[in-house]
Design an enzyme around this catalytic site. Sequence first.
Site, PDB file in Angstrom:
ATOM      1  N   LYS A  30     -14.885   8.317  -3.287  1.00  0.00           N
ATOM      2  CA  LYS A  30     -16.212   8.097  -2.587  1.00  0.00           C
ATOM      3  C   LYS A  30     -16.290   9.368  -3.697  1.00  0.00           C
ATOM      4  O   LYS A  30     -17.942  10.049  -3.567  1.00  0.00           O
ATOM      5  CB  LYS A  30     -15.763   8.371  -1.575  1.00  0.00           C
ATOM      6  CG  LYS A  30     -15.309   6.656  -0.634  1.00  0.00           C
ATOM      7  CD  LYS A  30     -15.108   7.224   0.204  1.00  0.00           C
ATOM      8  CE  LYS A  30     -13.834   5.535   0.681  1.00  0.00           C
ATOM      9  NZ  LYS A  30     -12.699   6.129   2.050  1.00  0.00           N
ATOM     10  N   LYS A  55      -8.633  14.072   4.229  1.00  0.00           N
ATOM     11  CA  LYS A  55      -7.447  12.703   4.355  1.00  0.00           C
ATOM     12  C   LYS A  55      -6.884  13.337   5.985  1.00  0.00           C
ATOM     13  O   LYS A  55      -6.253  14.078   5.956  1.00  0.00           O
ATOM     14  CB  LYS A  55      -7.044  13.119   2.974  1.00  0.00           C
ATOM     15  CG  LYS A  55      -6.157  14.071   2.948  1.00  0.00           C
ATOM     16  CD  LYS A  55      -5.576  13.913   1.140  1.00  0.00           C
ATOM     17  CE  LYS A  55      -6.525  14.147   0.401  1.00  0.00           C
ATOM     18  NZ  LYS A  55      -6.610  12.779  -0.440  1.00  0.00           N
ATOM     19  N   ARG A  56      -5.775  12.062   5.764  1.00  0.00           N
ATOM     20  CA  ARG A  56      -4.588  12.172   7.185  1.00  0.00           C
ATOM     21  C   ARG A  56      -3.780  13.259   6.437  1.00  0.00           C
ATOM     22  O   ARG A  56      -3.517  13.581   5.585  1.00  0.00           O
ATOM     23  CB  ARG A  56      -4.174  11.189   7.524  1.00  0.00           C
ATOM     24  CG  ARG A  56      -4.307   9.529   7.658  1.00  0.00           C
ATOM     25  CD  ARG A  56      -4.360  10.193   9.165  1.00  0.00           C
ATOM     26  NE  ARG A  56      -3.470  10.071  10.143  1.00  0.00           N
ATOM     27  CZ  ARG A  56      -3.257   8.933  11.075  1.00  0.00           C
ATOM     28  NH1 ARG A  56      -4.544   8.533  10.575  1.00  0.00           N
ATOM     29  NH2 ARG A  56      -1.992   9.079  11.507  1.00  0.00           N
ATOM     30  N   HIS A  87       1.002  -1.418   0.258  1.00  0.00           N
ATOM     31  CA  HIS A  87      -0.053  -0.025  -0.574  1.00  0.00           C
ATOM     32  C   HIS A  87       0.690   1.280  -0.125  1.00  0.00           C
ATOM     33  O   HIS A  87       0.402   2.343   0.150  1.00  0.00           O
ATOM     34  CB  HIS A  87      -0.770  -0.154   1.236  1.00  0.00           C
ATOM     35  CG  HIS A  87      -2.332  -1.008   0.989  1.00  0.00           C
ATOM     36  ND1 HIS A  87      -3.357  -0.576   0.614  1.00  0.00           N
ATOM     37  CD2 HIS A  87      -1.397  -1.821   2.009  1.00  0.00           C
ATOM     38  CE1 HIS A  87      -4.234  -1.664   0.759  1.00  0.00           C
ATOM     39  NE2 HIS A  87      -3.267  -2.774   1.618  1.00  0.00           N
ATOM     40  N   THR A 128      -8.892   6.833  -1.780  1.00  0.00           N
ATOM     41  CA  THR A 128     -10.188   5.485  -2.214  1.00  0.00           C
ATOM     42  C   THR A 128     -10.564   7.064  -2.042  1.00  0.00           C
ATOM     43  O   THR A 128     -12.443   7.219  -2.559  1.00  0.00           O
ATOM     44  CB  THR A 128     -10.301   4.926  -1.452  1.00  0.00           C
ATOM     45  OG1 THR A 128      -9.451   5.237   0.059  1.00  0.00           O
ATOM     46  CG2 THR A 128      -9.637   3.534  -1.531  1.00  0.00           C
ATOM     47  N   LYS A 169       0.287  14.003   1.023  1.00  0.00           N
ATOM     48  CA  LYS A 169      -0.909  14.733   0.638  1.00  0.00           C
ATOM     49  C   LYS A 169      -1.113  16.512   0.907  1.00  0.00           C
ATOM     50  O   LYS A 169      -1.994  16.679  -0.515  1.00  0.00           O
ATOM     51  CB  LYS A 169      -1.574  14.349   1.421  1.00  0.00           C
ATOM     52  CG  LYS A 169      -1.854  13.026   1.768  1.00  0.00           C
ATOM     53  CD  LYS A 169      -2.357  12.319   2.571  1.00  0.00           C
ATOM     54  CE  LYS A 169      -2.493  11.107   3.295  1.00  0.00           C
ATOM     55  NZ  LYS A 169      -3.131   9.461   2.283  1.00  0.00           N
TER      56      LYS A 169
HETATM   57  C1  26V Z   1       2.758   5.447   6.824  1.00  0.00           C
HETATM   58  C2  26V Z   1       4.120   5.850   7.397  1.00  0.00           C
HETATM   59  C3  26V Z   1       4.786   4.995   8.487  1.00  0.00           C
HETATM   60  C4  26V Z   1       6.315   6.123   8.320  1.00  0.00           C
HETATM   61  C5  26V Z   1       5.566   7.844   8.038  1.00  0.00           C
HETATM   62  C6  26V Z   1       4.942   7.489   6.532  1.00  0.00           C
HETATM   63  C7  26V Z   1       3.746   6.642   6.222  1.00  0.00           C
HETATM   64  C8  26V Z   1       2.967   7.578   5.531  1.00  0.00           C
HETATM   65  C9  26V Z   1       1.984   6.263   5.454  1.00  0.00           C
HETATM   66  C10 26V Z   1       2.093   5.377   5.537  1.00  0.00           C
HETATM   67  C11 26V Z   1       0.858   4.475   5.310  1.00  0.00           C
HETATM   68  C12 26V Z   1       1.031   3.277   4.416  1.00  0.00           C
HETATM   69  C13 26V Z   1      -0.444   2.122   4.123  1.00  0.00           C
HETATM   70  C14 26V Z   1      -1.083   2.971   4.030  1.00  0.00           C
HETATM   71  O1  26V Z   1      -2.179   3.817   4.458  1.00  0.00           O
HETATM   72  N1  26V Z   1      -2.126   3.538   2.261  1.00  0.00           N
HETATM   73  C15 26V Z   1      -2.650   4.414   1.780  1.00  0.00           C
HETATM   74  O2  26V Z   1      -3.318   2.701   1.216  1.00  0.00           O
HETATM   75  C16 26V Z   1      -4.947   3.159   0.857  1.00  0.00           C
HETATM   76  C17 26V Z   1      -5.438   1.826   0.569  1.00  0.00           C
HETATM   77  O3  26V Z   1      -4.689   1.079  -0.294  1.00  0.00           O
HETATM   78  C18 26V Z   1      -4.683   3.905  -0.737  1.00  0.00           C
HETATM   79  O4  26V Z   1      -5.194   4.303  -1.063  1.00  0.00           O
HETATM   80  C19 26V Z   1      -3.592   4.854  -0.190  1.00  0.00           C
HETATM   81  O5  26V Z   1      -2.318   5.579  -0.760  1.00  0.00           O
HETATM   82  C20 26V Z   1      -2.160   4.485   0.779  1.00  0.00           C
HETATM   83  O6  26V Z   1      -1.588   5.609   1.060  1.00  0.00           O
END
Ligand code: 26V
Length: 840
Positions: free
Chosen positions: A673, A561-562, A370, A669, A567
């Site tokens: 929506k 979003k976060r 992801h 996603t 982003k």
């Molecule tokens: C994790 C981390 C951890 C360390 C610091 C930076 C950072 C940034 C993002 C994440 C999230 C990783 C996993 C995640 O949530 N991915 C999301 O998954 C969604 C479903 O597939 C996708 O639509 C999003 O684009 C994606 O960011």
Amino acid sequence: MSDQPLQHDPRPGEPLDELQLAEIKGAILAKLRLAIGKDAGMATKRDWYMAAALALRDRIVHRWLTTEKQSYDAGRKRVYYLSLEFLIGRLFTDALNNMGLLPMFETALGDLGVGLSELRRLEPDAALGNGGLGRLAACFMESMATLSIPAFGYGIRYDFGLFRQIISHGLQQEYPDEWLSFGNPWEFQRPEVVHHVHFGGHVEHADERGRDRAVWHPAETVEAIAYDTPIVGWRGQHVNALRLWSARAPDPLDLDVFNSGDYISASAEQARAEAICKFLYPNDESAAGRELRLRQEFFFVSASLQDLVERHLAADGQLRSLPQKVAVQLNDTHPSLAVTELMRILVDLHNFRWEEAWKITVATFSYTNHTLLPEALETWPVELFERLLPRHLEIIYRINVHHLALAEARCPGDIDFRASVSLIDERGGRKVRMGQLAFVGSHRINGVSAMHSELMKETVFHDLNHLYPSRITNKTNGITFRRWLMLANPRLTALLRETCGEAVLDDFSLLEKLEDLASDNAFQQRFRDVKHHNKLALARLIAERLGTKVDPSALFDVQIKRIHEYKRQLLNIVETVALYQAMKDEPDRNWASRVKIFAGKAAASYHYAKLIIKLINDVANTVNNDPDLRGRLKVIFLPDYNVSLAEVIIPAADLSEQISTAGMEASGTGNMKLALNGAVTIGTLDGANIEIRDHVGAENIAIFGMEADDVMIRRKQGLDATDIIKRSPRLSRAVAAIENGEFSPEEPNRFARIAEAIRFHDPYMVAADFDSYYEAQRSVDARWQVMPAWTRASILNVARMAWFSSDRTIREYAEDIWHVPVRRSPSATQGKGFQRGAGG
Ligand code: 26V
């Protein structure tokens, strides 16, 4: 939240079955007396909600037991979705809608003197997820049930979900999310389903007739107890379980300790065990070194694998057939330990030869990636692994020996190649790489949008892809239309049913019937009326929560979003500042009225993201109170973004901000929506935005900015943006205003850090995309001012989004990865309606 009627009659205008209505009223009253212990006179609203939820749950359970028996009798292959996150939100109206019981319960409750929409707001969100990844798991659970795939979701029953966000003086504060404090009517505790999960200790090896035999002597044991939540599919024909594990110490009152009076150490052990399921980790904090997180990962993986192996053995009597009967999907690398745990079960506990165990393992697992962000790729110090999971580390080493031999055969003598594919990162403190582990242990590895899957092959998994060339595949994300269209936007749904026909609820491709009406004046007016109604509801919510008045006829521009640098909420707020300055310069120009709406949480330790929240709030303060603007620009930051808030914002959005630095958003996603609800996207060519453009047409989306390869090239040239800023007077002025404290006069230096980052070291390249973004926003303004053209684009977005249903995504997983049959159409009857998966 809005009190709008729900309007979900299965067949509009048809009378309700009086007998069933009486039965449901009776059932709710019976629950109120017998399960809650109150009578109607003394019941609180929450008592009524509980009683109604329990009455509904009974009806779901009947279907659940039937479908479970059918799957078992037919010996059907099962899918197990392993995920540390399930961002469910509320279940009450979702389950009612899928069971076709919404109008029935609405009338029944109305007759009993309580409003359904009022009760629905009393349900706390199940916020067991951070954002996209967790919400995707929830959409997938609903689609798997809809497509009658026998599936289990496995995860952790966190005592506290994602923190509650309060904004005080523009600053984020975190509070615990006590979602279970009034009980949870949807779950069934299964005290008889308990698995023992072990940690620590040492491993003994013995030679048994020429074969090595490993025996793990763990130092610590924790019990995993199952809690099942039924997930009902559309039209209520199939129900699956979401099984979440809760942790407890095996012997809560160790009698020896108890009798010796050492209560403190007895309760310390208890607390240590229970800590495992206490809270959800934020996903955007670096996970490295956090032992509790690794304990969470192993805890839920071990319990889930024991559970599914036990079920398989009960049905099949042997484990050789596992991949024919079981598909396990790893949602990101968090459950990667499943690869080693299954190997341990097969080799150590069931005497399989290593090679055969490995074949079974790889054929059983598949893994979804992801994110490509390097800081997000999970690794664990070898030393921690050794202490917590000594046998699993040995298994990793042995997998690695075989794997590196393969690498050597493929690229003889290439040390760099071997180092890059190794399960162990040897640079600066040895670490286990969870992505590599999940990759080698899976027969399919997928990305979540076309572009992301291609980038996987070019970047992080380049060498692994060379070694295992056919494994990487793409499965573009999707969303469940039942929640994100039917429930969130009942008025649009009613209009769509009327214009596309009732069948549209079962076959979203019928949305294309809207195409012919996209320029029809009368239809446009009705479509706008729906949007206007939804905007009124959001404006009401904004007034309630923030006390700010917004004009519902202004353009609602939404970024939800976060909060994360990639982003680029910052790009949005800098553009807001520039627009504000332009409006001040020429107050009499015919500016399009806008409401900029932000919502999202920042990880508690992500200080920079929290500073961005403060900036948004400070800009809001200045802009919203500036009389020169005559209300034509408003900035809103809605606190505590969650699934339920999204359900109100999304149907009211005109413009959807999807403006990540190209190459960084795996899919998105929320973008789907919003477009499905008629918002026009302004976005970069990133993640699924690209596929959204391909479907809705380039003229119905506003694309701007650098593409992923531009970003890579520019990054090589360095991050200093001084020249870019110098060449853009607009950007210079906006950054200067932020830097000089124009929005923070009481603390002029507050945002100096932000200005400095934009100028000198911004890997997310806000400056490089600014001018192009500003221009794109002004052409959005221009189009907004020609309402028929805008409405047409908005309608065509709705008409062309069918492909982004998570039913389509799940069908692809079922056919290409899991090899399980799916129901052809949700309304098709069982048996006839199934179509076999490609290889199943
Ligand atoms: C994790 C981390 C951890 C360390 C610091 C930076 C950072 C940034 C993002 C994440 C999230 C990783 C996993 C995640 O949530 N991915 C999301 O998954 C969604 C479903 O597939 C996708 O639509 C999003 O684009 C994606 O960011």
